[in-house]
Design a protein around this motif. Sequence first.
Motif: not given
Length: 265
Positions: A100-102, A111-118, A210-216
């Motif tokens: 996750d993280g994006y 209205g606007n909405e935050i969407c978590s993208i994997y 940095i979005p998540n553990k994989e990218v980190s």
Amino acid sequence: MIDEWDCLFREFQQDCNAQKKYLDFLRVWLKDKDYVALAYMTGILPIKKYGSHSALNMFTEYSMTDPGDLAEYFGFTEQETSELCEKYEMNFDEAKKWYDGYHLMVHRQMGNEICSIYNPKSVVEAMMRHKFGTYWNQTETYEALKIYIQMDMDGLKDSVIRMLAGEGVPVNVGTFSNDMTTFATKDDVLTLLGHLGYLAYDSVNETVRIPNKEVSQEYVNAISTMNWYGVAESVEDSRKLLESLWALDEEAVAAGIEKAHDEMH
């Protein structure tokens, strides 16, 4: 339909003449032509600009920094990932930590909405292999990341260190020239890393992280082969401290905290 329209910009980064000819060809071929009902192009980079103008200004662009109402289609949504974890008997919380993280802004009528993208590639690999890990580097290597973060323009190194610690750093995405060679400021590098998926962009606060553990892990891999010895050691010490914490090893935790305190002073 043109897939990976920006391949020439990524594979032949220094050939400006070929890039200009390619853009001129696309403009002449597509712009204001009666035979074109719809042209759909996919790629990593936004459309290349000539100065303050775009050579292809007849397109509506959707990108990692401005996904519009297509944000939820850039990858797997949280609900889709949760359903996959249930189907394949995988831990959803662990999947969230890894992939996750994006957090992209979706524009709705209400209205606007935050969407978590994997990351879909990584989620699929984790489900099929029944194991969480770094699968993104099968398509991109840390060497690609290393090229950009070792530039260290305008204190880029300090920004990377802050992001490895979990912070977000301010960025101006408006100066980016939409290629992989023209960098005037640190913001240009950070914006490119956002388009490449190495950073997640927060359009509300105008920051990247940095979005998540994989990218980190990709950042850790890159830094370990560079002359950032102090950073690499600090990252490794942080990893050991976290492991000691989960293992309830109070002596190791105390030693780790004392070492970090001494280094800060």
